[in-house]
Each structure stands twice: as C-alpha cells, then as structure tokens.
Design a protein around this motif. Structure first.
Motif, PDB file in Angstrom:
ATOM      1  N   HIS A  56       0.863  -1.185   0.000  1.00 34.89           N
ATOM      2  CA  HIS A  56       0.000   0.000   0.000  1.00 34.89           C
ATOM      3  C   HIS A  56       0.900   1.236   0.000  1.00 34.89           C
ATOM      4  O   HIS A  56       1.847   1.328   0.787  1.00 34.89           O
ATOM      5  CB  HIS A  56      -0.903   0.008   1.240  1.00 34.89           C
ATOM      6  N   VAL A  57       0.620   2.175  -0.873  1.00 33.06           N
ATOM      7  CA  VAL A  57       1.434   3.388  -0.975  1.00 33.06           C
ATOM      8  C   VAL A  57       0.570   4.599  -0.620  1.00 33.06           C
ATOM      9  O   VAL A  57      -0.581   4.718  -1.069  1.00 33.06           O
ATOM     10  CB  VAL A  57       2.001   3.563  -2.403  1.00 33.06           C
ATOM     11  N   GLY A  58       1.132   5.476   0.242  1.00 30.86           N
ATOM     12  CA  GLY A  58       0.374   6.638   0.681  1.00 30.86           C
ATOM     13  C   GLY A  58       1.148   7.935   0.515  1.00 30.86           C
ATOM     14  O   GLY A  58       2.382   7.950   0.467  1.00 30.86           O
ATOM     15  N   ARG A  59       0.405   9.034   0.432  1.00 32.35           N
ATOM     16  CA  ARG A  59       1.002  10.366   0.322  1.00 32.35           C
ATOM     17  C   ARG A  59       0.035  11.376   0.957  1.00 32.35           C
ATOM     18  O   ARG A  59      -1.148  11.360   0.676  1.00 32.35           O
ATOM     19  CB  ARG A  59       1.253  10.733  -1.136  1.00 32.35           C
ATOM     20  N   GLY A  60       0.583  12.221   1.818  1.00 27.81           N
ATOM     21  CA  GLY A  60      -0.255  13.249   2.433  1.00 27.81           C
ATOM     22  C   GLY A  60      -1.377  12.683   3.274  1.00 27.81           C
ATOM     23  O   GLY A  60      -2.462  13.269   3.341  1.00 27.81           O
ATOM     24  N   GLY A  61      -1.159  11.526   3.896  1.00 24.84           N
ATOM     25  CA  GLY A  61      -2.178  10.933   4.761  1.00 24.84           C
ATOM     26  C   GLY A  61      -3.228  10.132   4.014  1.00 24.84           C
ATOM     27  O   GLY A  61      -4.166   9.623   4.633  1.00 24.84           O
ATOM     28  N   LYS A  62      -3.093   9.982   2.674  1.00 24.92           N
ATOM     29  CA  LYS A  62      -4.073   9.233   1.893  1.00 24.92           C
ATOM     30  C   LYS A  62      -3.373   8.131   1.094  1.00 24.92           C
ATOM     31  O   LYS A  62      -2.260   8.314   0.627  1.00 24.92           O
ATOM     32  CB  LYS A  62      -4.820  10.148   0.924  1.00 24.92           C
ATOM     33  N   GLU A  63      -4.049   6.989   0.973  1.00 21.28           N
ATOM     34  CA  GLU A  63      -3.508   5.908   0.150  1.00 21.28           C
ATOM     35  C   GLU A  63      -3.678   6.275  -1.328  1.00 21.28           C
ATOM     36  O   GLU A  63      -4.775   6.644  -1.763  1.00 21.28           O
ATOM     37  CB  GLU A  63      -4.227   4.588   0.450  1.00 21.28           C
ATOM     38  N   ILE A  64      -2.609   6.177  -2.100  1.00 21.81           N
ATOM     39  CA  ILE A  64      -2.676   6.564  -3.511  1.00 21.81           C
ATOM     40  C   ILE A  64      -2.589   5.365  -4.449  1.00 21.81           C
ATOM     41  O   ILE A  64      -2.668   5.528  -5.674  1.00 21.81           O
ATOM     42  CB  ILE A  64      -1.558   7.568  -3.868  1.00 21.81           C
ATOM     43  N   GLY A  65      -2.429   4.156  -3.895  1.00 22.37           N
ATOM     44  CA  GLY A  65      -2.407   2.979  -4.752  1.00 22.37           C
ATOM     45  C   GLY A  65      -1.861   1.760  -4.061  1.00 22.37           C
ATOM     46  O   GLY A  65      -1.363   1.836  -2.928  1.00 22.37           O
ATOM     47  N   THR A  66      -2.009   0.607  -4.716  1.00 19.62           N
ATOM     48  CA  THR A  66      -1.451  -0.646  -4.222  1.00 19.62           C
ATOM     49  C   THR A  66      -0.604  -1.274  -5.320  1.00 19.62           C
ATOM     50  O   THR A  66      -0.934  -1.181  -6.509  1.00 19.62           O
ATOM     51  CB  THR A  66      -2.556  -1.637  -3.814  1.00 19.62           C
ATOM     52  N   LEU A  67       0.486  -1.932  -4.931  1.00 17.10           N
ATOM     53  CA  LEU A  67       1.407  -2.542  -5.873  1.00 17.10           C
ATOM     54  C   LEU A  67       1.653  -3.990  -5.502  1.00 17.10           C
ATOM     55  O   LEU A  67       1.563  -4.363  -4.333  1.00 17.10           O
ATOM     56  CB  LEU A  67       2.736  -1.777  -5.888  1.00 17.10           C
ATOM     57  N   GLU A  85       9.750  10.402  -0.386  1.00 12.53           N
ATOM     58  CA  GLU A  85       9.075  10.715   0.878  1.00 12.53           C
ATOM     59  C   GLU A  85       7.666  10.143   0.973  1.00 12.53           C
ATOM     60  O   GLU A  85       6.974  10.313   1.981  1.00 12.53           O
ATOM     61  CB  GLU A  85       9.032  12.227   1.103  1.00 12.53           C
ATOM     62  N   ASP A  86       7.198   9.435  -0.077  1.00 15.21           N
ATOM     63  CA  ASP A  86       5.927   8.724   0.017  1.00 15.21           C
ATOM     64  C   ASP A  86       6.081   7.573   1.015  1.00 15.21           C
ATOM     65  O   ASP A  86       7.195   7.149   1.325  1.00 15.21           O
ATOM     66  CB  ASP A  86       5.518   8.165  -1.353  1.00 15.21           C
ATOM     67  N   TYR A  87       4.931   7.083   1.519  1.00 11.59           N
ATOM     68  CA  TYR A  87       4.942   6.020   2.525  1.00 11.59           C
ATOM     69  C   TYR A  87       4.485   4.694   1.919  1.00 11.59           C
ATOM     70  O   TYR A  87       3.781   4.669   0.902  1.00 11.59           O
ATOM     71  CB  TYR A  87       4.023   6.374   3.690  1.00 11.59           C
ATOM     72  N   TRP A  96       3.613   2.661   8.997  1.00 10.60           N
ATOM     73  CA  TRP A  96       3.995   3.057   7.635  1.00 10.60           C
ATOM     74  C   TRP A  96       5.441   3.556   7.644  1.00 10.60           C
ATOM     75  O   TRP A  96       5.901   4.139   8.613  1.00 10.60           O
ATOM     76  CB  TRP A  96       3.086   4.175   7.126  1.00 10.60           C
ATOM     77  N   LYS A  97       6.148   3.323   6.537  1.00  8.58           N
ATOM     78  CA  LYS A  97       7.533   3.785   6.424  1.00  8.58           C
ATOM     79  C   LYS A  97       7.741   4.491   5.086  1.00  8.58           C
ATOM     80  O   LYS A  97       6.994   4.282   4.131  1.00  8.58           O
ATOM     81  CB  LYS A  97       8.508   2.605   6.518  1.00  8.58           C
ATOM     82  N   HIS A  98       8.786   5.344   5.030  1.00  3.89           N
ATOM     83  CA  HIS A  98       9.111   6.021   3.780  1.00  3.89           C
ATOM     84  C   HIS A  98       9.616   5.022   2.737  1.00  3.89           C
ATOM     85  O   HIS A  98      10.281   4.034   3.080  1.00  3.89           O
ATOM     86  CB  HIS A  98      10.204   7.084   4.015  1.00  3.89           C
ATOM     87  N   LEU A  99       9.328   5.286   1.472  1.00  2.90           N
ATOM     88  CA  LEU A  99       9.831   4.432   0.400  1.00  2.90           C
ATOM     89  C   LEU A  99      11.350   4.387   0.387  1.00  2.90           C
ATOM     90  O   LEU A  99      11.955   3.407  -0.049  1.00  2.90           O
ATOM     91  CB  LEU A  99       9.331   4.933  -0.969  1.00  2.90           C
TER      92      LEU A  99
END
Length: 415
Positions: A56-67, A85-87, A96-99
């Motif tokens: 799960h990938v997130g940015r700005g407190g929101k999930e932006i996609g799954t890989l 800096e995305d999570y 959650w951790k940074h990419l």
C-alpha cells in the motif's frame, strides 16, 4: 513477471503458481496468508504474506495505490510518479515507512555525477533526490510555461483549425489544446480538416502515379530489409531460449535433491514461457508478406505505364484495374503519347523505368512524357510507322476520278 511459487499446506506441497494464480487461490479461500510459500529466490520457506505482499502506498495521509511488487516502486520512482518521501505499508508491518527505507529504492537515487551537475547549476538537491527529479530540475531550468509555444504545439492547434496568436506561450498552447480536445465542435473541425488533407494527398498521388508508386516501392524495400533483420533477431532469440530450456531439462534429469528439483522446475517453467513467446514472435514476422508487398508495388508501377497504351490496357485484369482506379485520368492524359507506340513488354517497361530513375530522381513528376522518348531510344521497334499513301496508288486513283468526271459531263450535254 511470473514466479513459480510452491505452497505447503497441511503437509502437502502444491504448485507451481504464478503471482496472479496465487492471489486468486487466496481470494477463493483455498490458500491462506499464513500458509507456507517458496520460490527459487528464497533460501527457506516463508509465510504467503511475506512472499506475496500487497504494498500500500500513501502520500499526504491518503492511500494513492497498491502494488504487487517492489520493482513497481522502483519503476514509479524512476518515472517520477512516486517520491522517496511517500509512505508504504504491508500486512504484518506495525507502521507506515518512507519508500526510501526500501533497499530497492536505492536504484532510483541520483548518481554522484548528477548531484555534481545540480550543484554546479545552483539547483537544490538532497541525499534522497532521484534521477527523475534531476531531469525535472534541469527541464524546469531550460523551459517553462511562459516560454514560446513549440512548433509541435502550433501544428496540433492548426489541426483543430486554431491559428496560434503572436507570442503564444507553452502554457497557453497547452490550455488551448486541452480545451479543443474536449470541444465537440473543435473535434468535428479536426476530423473535417484531416479528411480534406487526405483527399488532397490522394489528388496529388493521382496526378503523378508513377512518382507516388516509386516512393511506395522505396518504402516497401525498406520494410523488407527491416523485416529480414527482425526475423534474424527473433530466430537467434528462439534458438537461444530453446538451448537454455534443453540445458535446464537436462539439469532436472540429473537433480536428486527435492529442493533442487523444485528450483529447476521453476526455471523450466519460466524458460518454457519465454521460449513460447519467442516462437510466437518469430512466427508473427513474415518476410514473405513483405516480399509480396514489394512485388505488388513494383508490378503496379509497370502496369500503370502499360495501361497508357491502348493494346496494353487490354492485357490487364480486373484486379489490376482496381489497383489503378485512382490513376485513370493521368493514364488517359499520357495515352496521347502512347498512341504512337505498340504496347511494350513488362521487361521493356522495367528497363525504361530503371534508366530514367537513374538519370533523374523526379522525372515522372516533372517530365512523365520522357518515358516514351526513352522507350523509342531503347526499343525503336515499339514505335509505330506512319501510314503514307504510295505513289502508285495516287497514279491509279487520278485517272479513275477523271473518267468519272468526263462521264458526268457527257451525260449533262446529252440532256
């Protein structure tokens, strides 16, 4: 990419599965996330959720996609769609951790040379700056929305019937293009202009058929050479994959250890897929089709010239006339010159065309009548001889006319 994954459940080993197949099995309930999994890149069995994580990938407190794969993260970082800096988060992680914490992410980091270039240019960067960000920084330094619109943008606007105003910027052109693409009237205008352009092109081609067909022949020659090269490369790849597959099958026959057998089975499955894809690619490439296209274009040019001769046109079949349908007007125009000749053979036409093509690149566009002058020079036997009344014929005709005249006069006098 397909992985051959084996699953251990209730003391039984099943598989191999691709990632897609394994996900389907999990969703159907046949396999659980806590079952054990193994593939050739693992040194030991691990839980399914460790082998097949959904990232799960997130940015700005929101999930932006799954890989499905960490390599998708690397691709995203390289093309700029993801940032260091995305999570990210996977099942089993406590937070959650940074990419940037992922080992795979290091492959997207800017090189020392790129950082030196940024430093020399006075552009900002840090240790997590990616290659994609370097490209963006340099692009921003060279161009911007307030720079003049490019010629490509202006051409695209003209396709909608929009004339670029003086001083149009890139940003303004981009906005105009976006609006035009969403405007039904603009799209209709574009379709109308494209159709008019197509008809104009057909008219130009019909005016000088031989010149157009010569260009088509040149294109067919180029396509044939490209096709031959692609066929050779596809054959080499297929041969390589078949050799690798044969070696793996031999290795499997000699394997005695269970894990080694599983590993080789996995390798064989991948190689079978790759060999199958290579064979399909090899079969799709047809050199014969490319040869047929060249033969057709070359033949059509000869048939065009043959059609300008009255008797030559009678030798063409319906399929030939269909190919020459657009060129009827040009053929009739040239028949004025062709009328002084007997129809030449195909070989004679080929020789005339070869001679003229070598002498002048665009002769059949600027001076198409030269074909007949060259035909007369190369093959004088094709030129028709003018019909001239013989002297003897004239001597016989004159007394006959006088006799008839005297007879008429005598009849009038008697009356």
């Amino acid at each position: 990419m397909k992985y051959a994954i084996y699953i251990s459940k209730d003391g039984k080993v099943t598989g191999p599965f691709t990632k897609k197949e394994l996900r389907e099995e999990i969703h159907s309930g046949n396999i659980s996330w806590n079952d054990w999994a193994w593939h050739k890149e693992l040194s030991e069995w691990k839980s399914v959720h460790a082998v097949l994580p959904i990232i799960h990938v997130g940015r700005g407190g929101k999930e932006i996609g799954t890989l499905d794969d960490e390599r998708d993260i690397l691709s995203g970082l390289r093309d700029g769609s993801l940032l260091m800096e995305d999570y990210f988060w996977c099942e089993g992680m406590s937070e959650w951790k940074h990419l940037s914490a992922l080992e795979v992410s290091k492959g997207a980091l800017a090189t020392p040379a790129q950082k030196d270039a940024l430093k020399a240019a006075g552009l900002p960067f840090d240790e997590l700056t990616t290659k994609a960000q370097v490209s963006a920084l340099f692009s921003a330094g060279k161009t911007g929305p307030n720079d003049p619109a490019t010629e490509n943008q202006k051409d695209y606007l003209r396709s909608f019937g929009i004339t670029a105003k003086e001083g149009l910027t890139k940003g303004e052109a981009s906005d105009l293009i976006d609006r035009a693409k969403d405007d039904p009237a603009a799209l209709e205008t574009r379709n109308r202009l494209q159709l008019a352009s197509y008809e104009e092109q057909r008219t130009r081609e019909a005016e000088f058929p031989s010149y157009h067909l010569r260009q088509m022949i040149a294109s067919a020659i180029k396509d044939l050479e490209t096709t031959k090269k692609e066929k050779r490369e596809a054959e080499a790849l297929l041969t390589k994959k078949n050799k690798e597959l044969a070696a793996a099958q031999q290795k499997r026959a000699n394997a005695t250890d269970e894990f080694e057998q599983l590993s080789v089975d996995n390798e064989i499955k991948d190689l079978e897929d790759e060999a199958s894809e290579a064979e399909e690619a090899f079969d799709r490439i047809s050199v014969e089709e490319a040869k047929d296209e060249l033969k057709y274009e070359s033949g059509l040019r000869i048939k065009f010239w043959k059609a300008t001769f009255p008797s030559g046109g009678r030798s063409l079949n319906m399929e030939d006339w269909e190919g020459l349908a657009d060129y009827d007007k040009a053929s009739r125009r040239l028949s004025e010159f062709a009328g002084h000749f007997k129809a030449p053979t195909n070989n004679q036409i080929s020789e005339v065309l070869a001679k003229l093509d070598a002498e002048l690149p665009d002769w059949d566009k600027t001076q198409p009548e030269r074909f007949y002058a060259s035909l007369a020079a190369l093959f004088p036997e094709t030129k028709r001889q003018p019909v001239v009344p013989s002297p003897k014929t004239g001597c016989v005709v004159l007394p006959v006319i006088l006799a008839v005249l005297i007879s008429v006069l005598a009849t009038i006098a008697a009356q």
